[in-house]
Design an enzyme around this catalytic site. Structure first.
Site: not given
Length: 323
Positions: A158-160, A162
């Site tokens: 997912g979003c890096f 996070c």
């Protein structure tokens, strides 16, 4: 990742500022170095080709300037060029090497020097392996091997923003950088990766100490702090750039990753779809994506999305967290 155009730009327009500067007189350098080291590093000499066994050594570690001990190269970027001198594809940091135009001997070349102490190292050429295409041809006598127990692992989930925030909390993790991997485009931009057309995933590259945290522990934490059962999707983020992926660097790591996936599967009702792929290249993301949570923890996204993930990490792995 530096490319030839970056080398030329720095040689023409000025080099980056080093982290520190060390300056000594010629007599001081003579007292610290062997005759050959002084000749090569302070008088811009060149050692005889194939004169050092360093050309054929590829064990893990780092390489530092023999004059000032500044770490210059990582063994992961070392390759067999067949030229007779140790060869690397990238410096360990962009500001550790200075690039200087060299027109001696009727040739146009780019000399490389240590940015900390100006030691002559060798030259850089544009005939190296992809994706950088660079070959740092370095005199072995200008380098000293530095033992390092650090290893690297690259995950996407997912979003890096996070994933970076979570793995920064772990004991044994030395550094976490956000970037892109798994695609074909060299040095992609965030906008390009977000289009979903580059083949790259948003990833983090973790530098860690195996003596403090194991590869298997990192994989398990990765698999249990995002949803590894959804294809190309994490929460509201959709697209191949958000796919769940583990990049391995050795066959042992591949087997370990597959074993952890098998062990963790019982915790999920749906099948784990995390991709396990051989690591090729990591492309560091833009500066505004690095250390994102620590710089933006009061923003709505961090509070609404990242804070719950950190809370889950703390509830599951309190014993693995830094004090």
């Amino acid at each position: 990742m530096q490319k030839w155009i970056d080398v030329i730009r720095l040689a023409n327009n000025g080099n980056l500022n080093p982290d520190q500067r060390i300056e000594k007189s010629e007599e001081e350098w003579k007292s610290l170095l062997t005759e050959e080291q002084f000749y090569v590093t302070r008088k811009k000499g060149t050692e005889r080709a194939h004169s050092s066994e360093m050309c054929n050594l590829f064990e893990p570690g780092k390489y530092a300037c023999v004059c000032c001990n500044t770490v210059l190269f990582d063994s992961e970027e070392k390759f067999q060029s067949g030229t007779g001198w140790p060869s690397f594809t990238q410096p360990i940091k962009e500001n550790t090497i200075n690039y200087i135009k060299d027109v001696t001997f009727g040739m146009y070349r780019i000399e490389t020097t240590c940015s900390t102490c100006d030691a002559h190292l060798g030259h850089v050429f544009q005939d190296g392996p992809m994706p950088s295409g660079l070959r740092f041809c370095i005199n072995a006598v200008a380098l000293k091997k530095v033992k390092s127990d650090e290893k690297k692992v690259t995950f996407g989930g997912g979003c890096f923003w996070c994933t970076e925030a979570m793995f920064q909390q772990l004991k044994g993790v030395v550094n976490v950088e956000s970037g892109y991997s798994g695609g074909e485009i060299i040095n992609p931009t965030y906008r390009e990766v977000c289009s979903g057309t580059t083949g790259h995933a948003e990833v983090i590259e973790i530098t860690y100490l195996p003596s403090e945290i194991s590869f298997e522990d990192l994989v398990k934490i990765h698999l249990t702090t995002h949803n590894p059962t959804t294809i190309n999707k994490q929460g509201a983020d959709r697209g191949t750039q958000y796919r769940s992926i583990i990049f391995y660097r050795t066959d042992d790591e591949k087997m370990q990753a597959l074993k952890v996936i098998e062990d963790v599967q019982s915790a999920y009702d749906d099948m784990i779809v995390t991709e396990v792929k051989m690591f090729e290249h990591f492309h560091k993301a833009e500066a505004n994506h690095q250390d994102y949570y620590n710089r933006n923890s009061e923003t709505g996204y961090c509070m609404a999305v990242i804070n719950p993930k950190l809370a889950k990490l703390k509830s599951l792995y309190q014993d693995k967290l830094k004090k």
